[in-house]
Design a protein around this motif. Structure first.
Motif, PDB file in Angstrom:
ATOM      1  N   LEU A 165       0.854  -1.192   0.000  1.00 19.63           N
ATOM      2  CA  LEU A 165       0.000   0.000   0.000  1.00 19.63           C
ATOM      3  C   LEU A 165       0.887   1.237   0.000  1.00 19.63           C
ATOM      4  CD1 LEU A 165      -2.748  -0.933   2.620  1.00 19.63           C
ATOM      5  CD2 LEU A 165      -2.943  -0.966   0.145  1.00 19.63           C
ATOM      6  N   GLU A 166       0.486   2.200  -0.791  1.00 16.27           N
ATOM      7  CA  GLU A 166       1.234   3.460  -0.851  1.00 16.27           C
ATOM      8  C   GLU A 166       0.291   4.613  -0.573  1.00 16.27           C
ATOM      9  OE1 GLU A 166       3.171   3.848  -4.590  1.00 16.27           O
ATOM     10  OE2 GLU A 166       4.504   2.142  -4.237  1.00 16.27           O
ATOM     11  N   SER A 167       0.820   5.628   0.044  1.00 14.61           N
ATOM     12  CA  SER A 167       0.005   6.809   0.321  1.00 14.61           C
ATOM     13  C   SER A 167      -0.264   7.558  -0.978  1.00 14.61           C
ATOM     14  CB  SER A 167       0.743   7.713   1.306  1.00 14.61           C
ATOM     15  OG  SER A 167       0.008   8.900   1.489  1.00 14.61           O
ATOM     16  N   THR A 168      -1.542   7.897  -1.194  1.00 18.66           N
ATOM     17  CA  THR A 168      -1.899   8.667  -2.398  1.00 18.66           C
ATOM     18  C   THR A 168      -2.447  10.033  -2.027  1.00 18.66           C
ATOM     19  OG1 THR A 168      -4.046   7.599  -2.394  1.00 18.66           O
ATOM     20  CG2 THR A 168      -2.373   6.626  -3.817  1.00 18.66           C
ATOM     21  N   ALA A 172      -5.151   8.547   2.546  1.00 19.95           N
ATOM     22  CA  ALA A 172      -5.581   7.727   1.398  1.00 19.95           C
ATOM     23  C   ALA A 172      -4.441   6.800   0.986  1.00 19.95           C
ATOM     24  CB  ALA A 172      -5.976   8.619   0.234  1.00 19.95           C
ATOM     25  N   PHE A 173      -4.796   5.541   0.756  1.00 25.60           N
ATOM     26  CA  PHE A 173      -3.796   4.530   0.399  1.00 25.60           C
ATOM     27  C   PHE A 173      -4.342   3.643  -0.715  1.00 25.60           C
ATOM     28  CE2 PHE A 173      -3.306   5.717   4.786  1.00 25.60           C
ATOM     29  CZ  PHE A 173      -1.947   5.961   4.898  1.00 25.60           C
ATOM     30  N   SER A 174      -3.466   3.239  -1.598  1.00 24.47           N
ATOM     31  CA  SER A 174      -3.882   2.280  -2.627  1.00 24.47           C
ATOM     32  C   SER A 174      -2.720   1.333  -2.911  1.00 24.47           C
ATOM     33  CB  SER A 174      -4.311   2.994  -3.911  1.00 24.47           C
ATOM     34  OG  SER A 174      -3.208   3.660  -4.475  1.00 24.47           O
ATOM     35  N   GLY A 175      -3.041   0.202  -3.526  1.00 26.19           N
ATOM     36  CA  GLY A 175      -2.001  -0.793  -3.814  1.00 26.19           C
ATOM     37  C   GLY A 175      -2.599  -2.122  -4.206  1.00 26.19           C
ATOM     38  N   SER A 176      -2.003  -3.198  -3.689  1.00 33.17           N
ATOM     39  CA  SER A 176      -2.471  -4.531  -4.078  1.00 33.17           C
ATOM     40  C   SER A 176      -2.321  -5.506  -2.900  1.00 33.17           C
ATOM     41  CB  SER A 176      -1.684  -5.050  -5.287  1.00 33.17           C
ATOM     42  OG  SER A 176      -0.310  -5.128  -4.965  1.00 33.17           O
ATOM     43  N   MET A 177      -3.132  -6.562  -2.946  1.00 33.57           N
ATOM     44  CA  MET A 177      -3.074  -7.579  -1.892  1.00 33.57           C
ATOM     45  C   MET A 177      -3.468  -8.923  -2.502  1.00 33.57           C
ATOM     46  SD  MET A 177      -5.190  -7.694   1.716  1.00 33.57           S
ATOM     47  CE  MET A 177      -6.808  -7.953   1.032  1.00 33.57           C
ATOM     48  N   SER A 178      -2.636  -9.927  -2.306  1.00 31.17           N
ATOM     49  CA  SER A 178      -2.993 -11.280  -2.779  1.00 31.17           C
ATOM     50  C   SER A 178      -2.450 -12.295  -1.785  1.00 31.17           C
ATOM     51  CB  SER A 178      -2.416 -11.537  -4.173  1.00 31.17           C
ATOM     52  OG  SER A 178      -1.011 -11.627  -4.117  1.00 31.17           O
ATOM     53  N   GLY A 179      -3.050 -13.468  -1.794  1.00 28.27           N
ATOM     54  CA  GLY A 179      -2.563 -14.499  -0.885  1.00 28.27           C
ATOM     55  C   GLY A 179      -3.498 -15.678  -0.758  1.00 28.27           C
ATOM     56  N   LEU A 180      -3.279 -16.432   0.322  1.00 29.84           N
ATOM     57  CA  LEU A 180      -4.043 -17.655   0.571  1.00 29.84           C
ATOM     58  C   LEU A 180      -4.616 -17.611   1.985  1.00 29.84           C
ATOM     59  CD1 LEU A 180      -1.352 -20.145  -0.810  1.00 29.84           C
ATOM     60  CD2 LEU A 180      -3.448 -19.460  -1.996  1.00 29.84           C
TER      61      LEU A 180
END
Lengths: 207, 211
Positions: A165-168, A172-180
């Motif tokens: 996640l990065e501050s925008t 406010a933060f945006s980014g990506s998340m994946s996993g199990l």
């Protein structure tokens, strides 16, 4: 003449779309050839969690983005932190979904982690590549049906393949998340859970 | 269409009536793939060549491209904390194809000599099947971004050059050919590969069967 009709269609279409909305489906479902009814494990921003709940396929709702007015965007996952007033706060990752094609019977699967009160959204990045066991003392899973007061609490595991996640902007933060993930609620089990989301600022709600 | 069809049939009958020589041509070769540098095949084909004159032959061909397996590594993960988080997975890709085509052999040089250079143009149908297999602990691990078997049947075109040497009892030839992938949109899946655009190097022998 054609120009006249095009203009007429345009003038009618805009108010209609403003009222009814026009959504783009931002969820990409690619079926897993080796596991019936669930999607592949990916890290490309397919905006989806799929798993088996007691061997029945379960998936999150489609992410919809309005392009003209309503409907409001719908998100399949939210990352939230709530203040508890003690030394520890609660971080929740909550997925909304349904079994098979029964989109009306929605429920939430939530992972709750105890975090230090100063924990910020960018501190989540430290979880990338890590596995977490939620065993009661440090956190737990919840399975709650929407509009029904029945909540199951259980233990389980989360593996974050990506969590960036990065501050925008301010807060406010945006980014990506994946996993199990997997979870055990005693009376039911979540197995083969896999998630892959691009995260927009609306999905990260930190108090 | 109904008016054109008899004309097409009549033109074809006239062509075959004018055929001077028919050859059957077994072919074997090796094939690379322009779209996926690691995909390779062994070719086998048989074609019938209808020689109209010393400048032109019409060809019907059937070709099978036998896949040579391409083995690579992929990544599998688990949330189960009693196991290592990562485990390697072996991915085997078997890219095979079959095609049936009609084509033209147009002699560019050496019309009246024992050594000819020809242009080859083919169009037809091709069926490509790119098989994917994984070997890993499927009970405990999950593959990240797995490939899946893809197949497509559609039209294709190919073109190439051929060197032919006339012998006493037949004709020996060597070809280099490049073909398009089967027509159609991109694969609707996040694959690490595309459908094949084969580049093949073939050798064959022409056996006269009718004069």
């Amino acid at each position: 003449m054609i120009q006249y009709y095009c203009k007429q269609i345009f003038y009618w279409l805009v108010p209609v779309l403003m009222v009814t909305g026009c959504g783009i489906n931002e969820t990409h479902y690619f079926a897993d050839a080796e596991n019936d009814g669930i999607a592949i494990f990916s890290n490309t921003g397919n905006n989806l969690l799929t798993c088996y709940i007691d061997a029945k396929p379960w998936r999150t709702i489609a992410r919809q983005q309005g392009i003209l007015g309503p409907p409001r965007p719908t998100y399949e996952v939210y990352i939230q932190k709530r203040l508890s007033g003690t030394g520890k706060d609660t971080l929740s990752i909550s997925w909304e979904g349904y079994f098979g094609t029964r989109d009306t019977l929605r429920r939430f699967i939530t992972a709750r982690l105890a975090v230090d009160s100063g924990f910020s959204a960018t501190d989540l990045n430290a979880l990338q590549g890590r596995r977490i066991s939620l065993e009661g003392s440090n956190g737990y899973f919840l399975d709650s049906a929407r509009n029904v007061y029945s909540v199951l609490m259980g233990t389980g595991h989360l593996y974050f393949h990506t969590l960036q996640l990065e501050s925008t902007g301010p807060g406010a933060f945006s980014g990506s998340m994946s996993g199990l993930m997997d979870a055990d609620f005693g009376t039911e089990k979540i197995t083969n859970g896999r998630f892959d989301h691009s995260i927009s600022p609306e999905q990260v709600q930190f108090q | 269409m109904k008016k054109i069809l008899p004309l097409v049939i009549a033109a074809n009958l006239l062509f075959f009536a004018a055929v001077a020589q028919v050859y059957i041509e077994p072919i074997a070769g090796y094939q690379l793939d322009i779209n996926n540098k690691d995909f390779k095949q062994i070719n086998s084909a048989v074609q019938i060549a209808f020689k109209k004159n010393n400048r032109y032959e019409f060809i019907l061909a059937a070709q099978v491209s036998w896949p040579l397996s391409y083995v690579s590594g992929d990544s599998a993960f688990t949330a189960n904390s009693s196991l290592p988080v990562y485990a390697p997975a072996e991915k085997t890709i078997l890219p095979g194809s079959f095609s049936f085509s009609a084509g033209h052999r147009i002699v560019l040089a050496g019309r009246n000599s024992a050594n000819k250079l020809s242009l080859l143009i083919n169009t037809g149908f091709t069926a490509q099947k790119i098989k994917v297999r994984y070997a890993y602990d499927k009970n405990n691990y999950t593959i990240l971004n797995p490939d899946q078997t893809q197949q497509r049947v559609n039209i294709y075109v190919s073109g190439g050059l051929e060197y032919m040497h006339l012998l006493k009892s037949g004709r020996l030839f060597f070809q280099i050919n490049i073909a398009s992938p089967p027509a159609g949109k991109q694969i609707k899946y996040p694959s690490s590969f595309k459908f094949m655009a084969p580049l093949n190097f073939n050798a064959g022998y022409s056996i006269p069967i009718k004069k």
